[in-house]
Each structure stands twice: as C-alpha cells, then as structure tokens.
Scaffold this motif. Structure first.
Motif, PDB file in Angstrom:
ATOM      1  N   GLU A  11      12.156  12.329  13.107  1.00 49.77           N
ATOM      2  CA  GLU A  11      13.506  12.836  12.895  1.00 49.77           C
ATOM      3  C   GLU A  11      13.460  14.288  12.433  1.00 49.77           C
ATOM      4  OE1 GLU A  11      16.472   9.338  11.127  1.00 49.77           O
ATOM      5  OE2 GLU A  11      16.425  11.379  10.336  1.00 49.77           O
ATOM      6  N   TRP A  51      29.564   7.948   9.192  1.00 50.66           N
ATOM      7  CA  TRP A  51      28.229   8.482   8.895  1.00 50.66           C
ATOM      8  C   TRP A  51      28.338   9.992   8.963  1.00 50.66           C
ATOM      9  CZ3 TRP A  51      25.166   4.706   7.241  1.00 50.66           C
ATOM     10  CH2 TRP A  51      23.831   5.021   6.920  1.00 50.66           C
ATOM     11  N   ASP A  52      27.258  10.720   8.789  1.00 47.12           N
ATOM     12  CA  ASP A  52      27.433  12.177   8.750  1.00 47.12           C
ATOM     13  C   ASP A  52      27.586  12.774  10.144  1.00 47.12           C
ATOM     14  OD1 ASP A  52      24.000  13.050   7.729  1.00 47.12           O
ATOM     15  OD2 ASP A  52      24.798  11.917   9.434  1.00 47.12           O
ATOM     16  N   TRP A  53      27.859  11.918  11.108  1.00 44.86           N
ATOM     17  CA  TRP A  53      28.266  12.294  12.455  1.00 44.86           C
ATOM     18  C   TRP A  53      29.284  11.261  12.987  1.00 44.86           C
ATOM     19  CZ3 TRP A  53      26.990   7.653  14.101  1.00 44.86           C
ATOM     20  CH2 TRP A  53      25.824   7.049  13.584  1.00 44.86           C
ATOM     21  N   TRP A  82      16.621  14.389  16.192  1.00 47.89           N
ATOM     22  CA  TRP A  82      17.881  13.729  15.797  1.00 47.89           C
ATOM     23  C   TRP A  82      19.002  14.523  16.464  1.00 47.89           C
ATOM     24  CZ3 TRP A  82      19.037   9.179  13.697  1.00 47.89           C
ATOM     25  CH2 TRP A  82      20.386   8.949  13.427  1.00 47.89           C
ATOM     26  N   HIS A 102      19.137  20.656   6.509  1.00 49.39           N
ATOM     27  CA  HIS A 102      19.719  20.250   5.217  1.00 49.39           C
ATOM     28  C   HIS A 102      19.345  21.176   4.063  1.00 49.39           C
ATOM     29  CE1 HIS A 102      21.843  16.703   6.461  1.00 49.39           C
ATOM     30  NE2 HIS A 102      20.787  16.148   6.990  1.00 49.39           N
ATOM     31  N   TRP A 159      13.726  17.699   7.516  1.00 47.33           N
ATOM     32  CA  TRP A 159      15.133  18.127   7.485  1.00 47.33           C
ATOM     33  C   TRP A 159      15.343  19.420   6.722  1.00 47.33           C
ATOM     34  CZ3 TRP A 159      18.789  16.913  10.614  1.00 47.33           C
ATOM     35  CH2 TRP A 159      18.758  15.680  11.293  1.00 47.33           C
ATOM     36  N   ASN A 182      15.573   2.413   8.321  1.00 49.91           N
ATOM     37  CA  ASN A 182      15.699   3.871   8.354  1.00 49.91           C
ATOM     38  C   ASN A 182      15.898   4.405   6.936  1.00 49.91           C
ATOM     39  OD1 ASN A 182      16.264   6.616   9.508  1.00 49.91           O
ATOM     40  ND2 ASN A 182      18.200   6.209   8.425  1.00 49.91           N
ATOM     41  N   GLU A 183      14.886   5.088   6.443  1.00 49.76           N
ATOM     42  CA  GLU A 183      15.001   5.872   5.202  1.00 49.76           C
ATOM     43  C   GLU A 183      15.374   5.065   3.961  1.00 49.76           C
ATOM     44  OE1 GLU A 183      16.085  10.182   7.269  1.00 49.76           O
ATOM     45  OE2 GLU A 183      17.614   9.188   6.053  1.00 49.76           O
ATOM     46  N   TRP A 217      18.047   3.605  16.065  1.00 51.05           N
ATOM     47  CA  TRP A 217      18.109   3.926  14.640  1.00 51.05           C
ATOM     48  C   TRP A 217      18.724   2.805  13.815  1.00 51.05           C
ATOM     49  CZ3 TRP A 217      23.086   5.047  12.496  1.00 51.05           C
ATOM     50  CH2 TRP A 217      23.069   5.589  11.197  1.00 51.05           C
ATOM     51  N   ASN A 222      26.490   9.456   2.533  1.00 46.88           N
ATOM     52  CA  ASN A 222      25.907  10.739   2.969  1.00 46.88           C
ATOM     53  C   ASN A 222      26.793  11.371   4.031  1.00 46.88           C
ATOM     54  OD1 ASN A 222      25.555   9.350   5.287  1.00 46.88           O
ATOM     55  ND2 ASN A 222      23.446   9.993   5.620  1.00 46.88           N
ATOM     56  N   TRP A 262      24.361  16.673  15.574  1.00 39.98           N
ATOM     57  CA  TRP A 262      23.010  17.076  15.955  1.00 39.98           C
ATOM     58  C   TRP A 262      22.679  16.637  17.393  1.00 39.98           C
ATOM     59  CZ3 TRP A 262      24.550  14.851  11.362  1.00 39.98           C
ATOM     60  CH2 TRP A 262      24.313  15.576  10.201  1.00 39.98           C
ATOM     61  N   CYS A 317      19.272   3.850   4.736  1.00 36.23           N
ATOM     62  CA  CYS A 317      19.690   4.808   3.719  1.00 36.23           C
ATOM     63  C   CYS A 317      20.252   4.214   2.421  1.00 36.23           C
ATOM     64  CB  CYS A 317      20.735   5.766   4.290  1.00 36.23           C
ATOM     65  SG  CYS A 317      20.115   6.809   5.603  1.00 36.23           S
TER      66      CYS A 317
HETATM   67  C1  BMA Z   1      18.817  11.143   8.824  1.00 38.51           C
HETATM   68  C2  BMA Z   1      19.213  10.034   9.776  1.00 38.51           C
HETATM   69  C3  BMA Z   1      20.665   9.795   9.717  1.00 38.51           C
HETATM   70  C4  BMA Z   1      21.455  11.060   9.505  1.00 38.51           C
HETATM   71  C5  BMA Z   1      20.620  12.256   9.836  1.00 38.51           C
HETATM   72  C6  BMA Z   1      21.353  13.552   9.672  1.00 38.51           C
HETATM   73  O1  BMA Z   1      19.063  10.730   7.601  1.00 38.51           O
HETATM   74  O2  BMA Z   1      18.501   8.896   9.474  1.00 38.51           O
HETATM   75  O3  BMA Z   1      20.933   8.914   8.689  1.00 38.51           O
HETATM   76  O4  BMA Z   1      22.560  11.027  10.311  1.00 38.51           O
HETATM   77  O5  BMA Z   1      19.514  12.299   9.018  1.00 38.51           O
HETATM   78  O6  BMA Z   1      21.665  13.795   8.351  1.00 38.51           O
END
Ligand code: BMA
Length: 830
Positions: free
Chosen positions: A525, A183-185, A615, A507, A503, A433-434, A367, A160, A626, A396
């Motif tokens: 989150e 990760w996406d950060w 987040w 997103h 999100w 987480n997720e 997290w 991701n 974020w 994830c």
């Molecule tokens: C959620 C979090 C992270 C991710 C964030 C931003 O999924 O659990 O995994 O960095 O969103 O996309």
C-alpha cells in the motif's frame, strides 16, 4: 415402533429462485417502493423517486435517514408440488445484515453476518401454492452501538475519514463491509438488502455444501485432490461424481445425517499451466460436480504457487514463486466497485478488471475493509490472470474476541476459504488490513497494549488455524502490513522484511523523493490522491460548485485536508493551474508522477522489492481519492502511467544518492534474457536533442541491471533526459523520461499539435505530432474507452500512434471520436 420409512422423494434436485420484486415497508416511513432482490433499499427508494441521488452534491446527508430506519421486505411466491417434494433448504447469501427471516409468518432464521451463506432447513414449511417470504431488518448502526456499549472494554471504531458531521458507526461489532459506514474515500450509506443467492433448494436426500481442490504438482503431472462436503438430511446413499479433463470419478456413496466428506483424486498429465498476466496464458479446466442431479462447476487453473518468506542477505524475503519462477507482483488495491450494492454487476466489475489487466497488472489486493467478492469476481481474475491477495474482512480497528463473535467469524472464514479456495487467482489469505497498526492509533489501545494485543491474537490466531485446517497449501499472512508471525511492530517504516504500507508522502506530506529513501520487500500500500476527471465532477456538481474549496467538493473529499494536500503539493512541483479544469488535470498529472517515482525506484531494486500494489484501483462513488480509475471505470492519468511503469521489460532513471549520477536500470520481469538497444537523449524545451548514450544491453530473466549512467553535469540548463528502448529486432518497446528538477523550473513552449485518425471504426488510431516538446500529453474523447498510451512526453519529429479501445461495449466511429477529441498537456495548465 419401527421408524416410518422415509417418504419416496422425487428424484434429482431443483431450485426455486426467490429473486424478484419485494414490497418494501417500514414502521417509520410510508413508501410505495418495491425492492428488487438481490438488491438494496437505496436503489429501490431512488427508483421510486423517494430519495435524491446520494452521489449528487451533498445529498449524502439528505439520505442518512435511510440507514436509521428499520426496513422490511416481503414477497409472495408460488411453489408447485414438484418444487417441494423433498428436503428443502432456504439459501440466503449476503443478507445485509441483522434480520429475522419469516416463511409463511414463521420465523425460520436470524441472520447477523453479511459474509455468511445461510442454509436453513425449511422442509415441510413451504406449501404448494402461495407462500410468503418476509425479511425484517434491524437498524444495524443501533445494534452495533448497543453491542459496543455492552462490551466489557472499549473497542474504538475507525473514524479515519471525514464523516461530514455524520455520527460514526461501531462497525467492528457487526459483520458488514466496514466501508459501508464511510471511509477516507467512501460515502456513508450503510446499505440494507440481500446481495447474493436467494432460493429454495429441493434435494432428494442431500445437498452440496462445498467443493475444494488442492493441487500437487509433479513434473509433467498435477494431482488434484477434490474434497466434497455434502449435507444429508437423513441416512441413505447418494450419487456423487466429478468430471474434469475428460476424466470422471464417483458413484453411489452412503451418507449419514449431517456433514459428509468425500475425497476424489484426479491426475492431469501434461498440464497446461496457468500464469499471471504478462507471464503466459490462463488455461482453465472445468470441474463439474454432480450430486443427485445438483450440478455445480468450477474452473481450475493449474499452477504451483508459493510465497518465499525466508532469511536472506537483507533480512527476510517476501516474494511470490509461480510455477518455479519468482514473479514481481505489480498491481493495486481493490475496494468494492460501488457504494450502492445493486450497482456491483459482472459487467461493471469485468470492465474494471480488464482495465487492470490492460495496465499490465498481475495482482489485486482485495482489501480488508470491503467485502469478499462474488464467485464471478474470482472467475474473472482467473480468466484475466490477476492474482488476488485476499484479506479477511477486518480493518483499521480492534474487533471483539468473545465466544459468540469468534464462532460467527469461524463460520464466515471457513465458508469463504471453502468457497474460494479452488481459484487459481487466490494467492494468499491475509488476516486483516492494518489492525496490528491500529493498536497504536487509539488512546484506549495505546493505554493498555497487552489487553488489546491479546484480544487481537485470539481472533487472528483463529483465522490462521482455519486456513491451516481448510487450505494448508496456501500461505496465511497475519495482517497487512506485517513483519511476520506474532510480530506486532510497525510495518509502516520497516523495509527489510514482510509487506509494507508506505504513506509518508501522502499522509506526512513528504517529498516524492522520499519514496527512494525506503526499500520495501513488498509494498502492499502507498498512494497519492487526485481529483476525479472533469466529466465525473460534472456528474455530482452544479457549475457554481466547481471550485476546490466549494462545500460540495469538500463533501466529496473524505480524507481530512485532502484537497489542501493536493493543491499544496502542486506548488512544490508545478506552476499553479490557471483554472478549475486545469487544476483537475494537473492533480492527476501529479498523482501519476508520485506513484511513478515510487514504483520505478522500487522495481529497480529487484530482487529486493518483489511487489508493488498501489492504493487504490477503483472508487465506490465519485470522490477525490487515490484511485487510478474514476467511479464508473474511466482511466485517470495514473492508470495510463501504470500501463507504462508496469511494463514487464522496462527502463527507469533514478538519481543515485551517493554519486548524483542518473542511473538507468533495465527491469526484466520476463522468463527470457532480454536483449535491448537503448538510446538516451538530452532534450531542451525547443526540442533540440543530443545523444548521451546509445548501446545494446542484455538483462537476465527475472532480474534488473544498470544499463547506463548519466552524470548530472551532462545535462544542460533546461534539458531533460528522454530515453527509449527496442528489442533485439529493433521493435520499439518503451520510452521514458527524467527531469532532474521539478517541472516548475522548466519553460515549455505552447506546443501546436496535429491530430489525424486512421485505422477503422473497429480499431481507430489517433496520430499526434507536435512542433515543440510537450509533457503529459493526454488525448481524451467523450466515449467510454482508453487509448493505448496517454500522459506521455511528445517530441517534435516523433509521432505518437494511439490505438483506441472502446469500453463497456461502446460502439465508436472515427468521426465521433474526432469530434470530441481534446488534447491536454502540462504547458496549457497555466
Ligand atoms: C490505508 C488503507 C485504507 C485507506 C488508505 C488511505 O489505510 O488501508 O484504509 O483508505 O490507507 O488512507
């Protein structure tokens, strides 16, 4: 023949630290670097000048070879006869990750889990004099791949994130922080090293394994059940005692080889209760445990904590009750403090946590894609009144559930629950987480849900069983988000029970007002991105890179389409910024506005919503993300705005969907009835204002109530609401504003500011005045520290007095502050 009597062992306990400088080597790279352990390879190669700074430019790619190299770390160490006169344990904590450990060239252990403490019996294997310890690391990404290929069915790994063309890693097959692969950060470094304790422990007969403490609260007394696990090398007896609050229990106890469990009960009368930040103090009692001279201490905060997850008029509540009070959780999600492990220091982490506390937070979620933090992290949270929603480290993606994997994870989770369970700050254990959500993300998992749900449940139910076994007093929550036990439905959009990850604004690019279309019970989150602050961008770019679509800026954006999302959103709410610096500033204004919109509305629905954790709090390296704190801990505008929208006694304005009225709600997160006086003004861009409402109101403890309604027609063209509230004695508590239209529809003037410094160098105060209304007014200086307020609306005739608090031990003078002072505000961005 009778057993030879055990040799007379030297009394007591001692430790020989193995921390220090190790020779670094690899079969494929000739290096002169020494690695300091605890520490990591990247730090060593950087120090030796053998790699460029991975955080600068696009150097991430240039250093990728480091994690595709097999590293060995070796040192010699001396031991005296006294050091080895007894039973010996080689203790290694946070070995990252798959390694063989050699003591004097004998393989004594094979590690494969970064989250496990390895206690290796090396009695008789350490000589008096010179010894060698060598740790040979495998290439984790390759081992992970082999395991994935060997697995009976595909377990896709998360991608991701923008991997900058780098090959992804099957990190669901190795026990290592998932975000080490990017990760996406997050940057992908896949670090290698040892990050925790390294020592040879000498025991006369036995060593301490763990000490857990369970609290049972009665009126005016708390009973503590202290459970001690002792590992004995042989039959015999040991001296075990505990001391707390001036009481001492213990004595000589018999042990047999292996694990021995002892229980002691203390009663603390008239206990000083521990409260989360903003609700009271954080008194801590020290529990000292002594076993044959081995002393460990733990600090205990006495508090009753329960999660009230029960049927209610909406569906099911999800709230935290502390010492009998339902307290709204206000905070953020925590990720590892740096992508280079050696940089995760108590000083750096204390700074981040103190900033969380200063922003009126009372909870952080550790997290599930990161790491279980060191003991001192939770000590700091106990001290600062920051509750911890503790995820287990799964995130994830689906994970194996074969016997070998489960056995390894059982050791991991059991150790972590025993290690951390005594902390007052730990509020909840969460399975992952997720991972439930991720069952819907991958073609493989979507194609065969039964198999992947069964696979998931094998691991997840084991986690729940361990918590029930090891820490029955604490809640286990299966996953975040989750709607409840064995409920595998979608926690992203359901808002009547459980915790929620929302999100859709970031997103799915929905309007900020979408936050007011969901009513979570507990929002664990949600987030909106911004660019890091200009001085941070300057730390990883050359001047020519400072453009939102420059390749270096792209490589420091790990969320696909992230930079475009930031810029596109600006066109919806603001006039487009005139240059790069103004764009950076405006990105932070917009980020703050998004999260303010969410949290103000959700808090106003109290007691429906009893938790908002945005987040994310921090960054692992300099990146667009974020976060509310830049990499390094500098406050971004969101963090200043958090300090306002997390005020325990707050007033917020929300447009009412049915009537269109602007509803002003007072939110009282304190234990006492709040009497406030509220003044609501309509203000235009010239600064002319009219009073629309002025009056007193009271709000019950732990409640929210509507204190005023403003029909939209009462606001003229170009006017906005500015409101402030005071306590019963007229002391100002807070101020806030509300714009019925997007900022781009207003014509603010180019305000002129007056700035003056007063106070002392120890406690400098900046006073700001303006001749016209100015928005998101932000003072910044080039000294580490934060102002008592920032990113606020400043009106003519209302001076703002801002105290400055240095961070990281910086010493400041008002002269130096005045010299580097810059004032930014919305009108200057275009
Ligand atoms: C959620 C979090 C992270 C991710 C964030 C931003 O999924 O659990 O995994 O960095 O969103 O996309």
């Amino acid at each position: 023949m009778a057993e030879a009597a055990a040799p007379a062992m030297a009394p007591g306990y001692s430790e020989l630290s193995l921390a220090g400088s190790y020779a670094l080597s690899s079969p494929t790279f000739a290096t002169k670097a020494q690695v300091t352990l605890p520490g990591d390879v990247h730090t060593a190669l950087l120090a030796a000048g053998e790699i460029p700074d991975p955080y600068f430019g696009a150097n991430e790619q240039a250093v990728m070879w480091v994690n595709d190299t097999a590293w060995t770390m070796e040192r010699r160490f001396r031991a005296d006869a006294a050091d080895i006169d007894g039973y010996l344990t080689l203790t290694l904590e946070n070995v990252d990750c798959i390694a063989t450990v050699f003591l004097n060239d004998e393989a004594v252990a094979a590690t494969q889990n970064t989250f496990i403490r390895y206690d290796i019996d090396v009695t008789g294997k350490v000589r008096a004099g010179d010894n060698t310890l060598r740790i040979e690391f495998a290439i984790t990404r390759r081992v992970a791949k082999e395991r994935a290929q060997a697995h009976p069915f595909p377990l896709p790994f998360t991608t991701n994130y923008l991997s900058n063309g780098l090959e992804g890693v099957h990190l669901n097959f190795v026990r290592k922080p998932a975000c080490h692969a990017g990760w996406d950060w997050g940057i992908c470094l896949m670090p290698t090293g040892v990050y925790g304790r390294m020592a040879i422990r000498r025991s006369r007969l036995a060593r301490q394994e763990s000490v857990t403490v369970v609290q049972a609260h009665a009126s005016k007394a708390v009973e503590l059940t202290v459970t001690t696990r002792v590992f004995a090398f042989a039959e015999g007896s040991v001296e075990l005692s505990h001391e707390i609050d001036g009481q001492r229990l213990g004595g000589l106890v018999p042990v047999r080889p292996g694990e021995n469990v002892f229980t002691h009960k203390f009663t603390i009368r008239d206990p000083k209760l521990w409260w989360p930040n903003g609700q009271g103090g954080q008194p801590l009692y020290t529990l000292a445990t002594t076993l044959d001279g081995e002393v460990t201490t733990r600090r205990i905060g006495l508090r009753r904590l329960e999660w009230v997850i029960e049927k209610d008029e909406i569906d099911h509540s999800f709230k935290c009750r502390i010492n009998g009070r339902d307290v709204t959780m206000l905070g953020a999600n925590w990720i590892p403090a740096d992508a280079i492990p050696a940089r995760i220091t108590p000083e750096a982490v204390r700074d981040l946590l103190e900033s969380a506390r200063a922003a009126n937070m009372n909870m952080l979620r550790v997290w599930g894609g990161g790491q279980y933090e060191p003991d001192w992290f939770y000590d700091l949270c106990d001290e600062l009144g920051l509750l911890v929603w503790q995820d287990f480290m799964f995130s994830c993606m689906s994970y194996p559930s074969d016997r070998g994997f489960l056995d390894d994870v059982r050791v991991e989770i059991t150790q972590q629950v025993r290690r951390l369970g005594h902390h007052a700050s730990i509020a909840l254990w969460c399975g992952d987480n997720e991972v439930i959500g991720s069952l819907g993300w991958y073609p493989e998992t979507r194609a065969d849900p039964q198999r992947y749900i069964a696979n998931y449940d094998r691991l997840n139910s084991m986690l729940g069983d361990i918590v029930a076994e090891e820490d029955p007093s604490r809640r286990f929550w299966p996953s975040s988000p989750s709607l409840g036990y064995l409920d595998f439905s979608d926690g992203w959009h359901a808002d009547t029970r459980g915790d929620m990850h929302y999100w859709s604004v970031w997103h799915e690019a929905k309007d900020f007002s979408a936050y007011r279309e969901v009513n979570p019970r507990f929002a664990s989150e949600f987030g909106f991105q911004s660019f890091p602050s200009m001085n941070v961008i300057e730390s990883f770019t050359r001047p020519e890179d400072r453009n939102p679509s420059a390749p270096v800026m792209d490589s420091h954006q790990r969320n696909s389409g992230g930079n475009a999302r930031i810029l596109e959103t600006m066109t919806r709410y603001f006039r487009f910024p005139s240059d790069f610096e103004q764009m950076v500033f405006l990105s932070q204004v917009q980020q703050g506005l998004a999260i303010k919109t969410a949290i103000e509305y959700w808090r106003s629905t109290k007691p429906r919503c009893m938790g908002t954790l945005y987040w994310q709090l921090n960054d692992t390296y300099p990146v667009a993300s974020w976060s509310s704190l830049d990499h390094g801990g500098q406050w971004k505008l969101l963090h200043y705005m958090a300090r306002r929208f997390f005020l325990p006694l707050s007033v917020v304005a929300v447009p009412e969907r049915e009537t269109g009225d602007i509803r002003l709600t007072a939110i009282n997160d304190t234990a006492t009835t709040a009497a406030i006086s509220l003044e609501v003004l309509a203000v235009d861009m010239s600064g002319t204002s009219r009073t629309l409402h002025a009056g007193r109101a009271t709000v019950s403890p732990d409640a929210a109530g509507v204190v005023a309604r403003i029909p939209p027609a009462e606001l003229g063209e170009g006017e906005f609401l500015f409101f402030s509230w005071r306590d019963g004695d007229g002391r100002p508590i807070g101020e806030n504003d509300y714009f019925p239209k997007a900022y781009k529809y207003y014509e603010p003037a180019r305000a002129k500011f007056e700035a003056s410094w007063s106070g002392s160098d120890e406690a400098p105060v900046l006073t700001l005045t303006t001749d016209r209304p100015a928005f998101f007014v932000t003072a910044s200086v080039d000294v580490p520290g934060y102002f008592s307020d920032n990113a606020f609306t400043l009106l003519p005739g209302r001076a703002a007095r801002l105290g400055f608090t240095p961070r990281l031990g910086a010493t400041v003078t008002r002269a130096a502050l005045a010299e580097s002072l810059t004032i930014r505000h919305l009108r200057d961005t275009y």
